[in-house]
Design an enzyme around this catalytic site. Sequence first.
Site, PDB file in Angstrom:
ATOM      1  N   GLU A 108     113.668  36.639  31.713  1.00 28.22           N
ATOM      2  CA  GLU A 108     115.053  36.774  31.261  1.00 28.22           C
ATOM      3  C   GLU A 108     115.711  37.969  31.969  1.00 28.22           C
ATOM      4  O   GLU A 108     115.033  38.794  32.586  1.00 28.22           O
ATOM      5  CB  GLU A 108     115.086  36.942  29.743  1.00 28.22           C
ATOM      6  CG  GLU A 108     114.619  35.688  28.999  1.00 28.22           C
ATOM      7  CD  GLU A 108     114.752  35.821  27.489  1.00 28.22           C
ATOM      8  OE1 GLU A 108     115.209  36.881  27.010  1.00 28.22           O
ATOM      9  OE2 GLU A 108     114.383  34.853  26.793  1.00 28.22           O
ATOM     10  N   LYS A 115     128.118   5.480  56.680  1.00 26.12           N
ATOM     11  CA  LYS A 115     126.988   6.140  56.018  1.00 26.12           C
ATOM     12  C   LYS A 115     126.773   5.494  54.653  1.00 26.12           C
ATOM     13  O   LYS A 115     127.657   5.510  53.797  1.00 26.12           O
ATOM     14  CB  LYS A 115     127.261   7.640  55.850  1.00 26.12           C
ATOM     15  CG  LYS A 115     126.156   8.387  55.107  1.00 26.12           C
ATOM     16  CD  LYS A 115     126.531   9.844  54.940  1.00 26.12           C
ATOM     17  CE  LYS A 115     125.540  10.604  54.098  1.00 26.12           C
ATOM     18  NZ  LYS A 115     125.937  12.015  53.893  1.00 26.12           N
TER      19      LYS A 115
END
Length: 339
Positions: A52, A217
């Site tokens: 953390e 694409k």
Amino acid sequence: MMTPADAGPAQRSGGALEVFALNSDQPFAAAVCDLLRLPIARHEEREFDDGEHKTRPLEAVRGKDVYLVASLVGGARHSVNDKLCRALFFLGALRDAGAKRLTAVVPYLCYARKDRRTKARDPVTTRYVARFFEAVGVDRVLTLDVHDLAAYENAFRISVEHLEARPLLLDYFVRKLPDGPVVVVAPDAGGVKRAERFRQALERKLGRGVGSAFMEKLRSEGRVTGEVFAGDVSSSTAVIVDDLIASGGTLLRVARACRQRGARSVFAAATHGVFTPEASALFASETPLDQVVITNSVPARFSETATSHQLVVLDAAPLIAEAIRRLHTDGSLLELNEL
């Protein structure tokens, strides 16, 4: 375009200006603050043994106009999720400390590519990220060349602003491009509008015609296919235009197609050099690219291994600084995106 240095220190009757950045964004933010003639605001970051962390401002921000510069791309030390979490927690702390107006300056916005459902039960992650910023009390978000502008504007319920690096890229290419035919190439159908805006502006700048092309694409389960190439690049200088470069696979695919169709030289222009490890192929000896041009919107990668001829990094700090100055003084950003 007026620069922050020309304008003098930013001032606003509604409160003093403070610009913060987390440690990973300090070099870019420091350059922005130098242009604003302000010291970068002090903060503290602490790491705990369990993973953390805590971040807090060391400057009083109550009643002030506060900006956090945070480019949300993963790096060697922090993942993209970690950077997002740290930025959000710090923005919340700034709000709790009494910031009068709080702006997240996010040159690169993470998860902006996942802005719609392409399969059943897909997440719309861009919208979820927007809710995070709203939840911690951000008043406004400022980005640079987000992946899809309409999706970005629709995802947020707070004020959003958007800058474009096109003027920076155009200034470079106007000086760089040789005489002879030039063609701007979109790497996929989704990038046609972006490439066309660039083509029109380049045509005006050069004072001569500039052609256009694009390549098909199709992506499914991580596999890219499509061989259709529309446009004539033979005996031309091809400039492939995109918003970001990650693995570089799409870029190499299009560059090879340009070479196969007779292009004399091939350049790539993109705002964000995200550059995953696979992107090293862009700078290999057998690369079909003459040069890759990006901005420093994210921390530079491959800057030590790529030669200055292979990789050019343009400075976006003046653009960001001028945008902050104008927002602080309630000015307009419109002309910053104009050519």
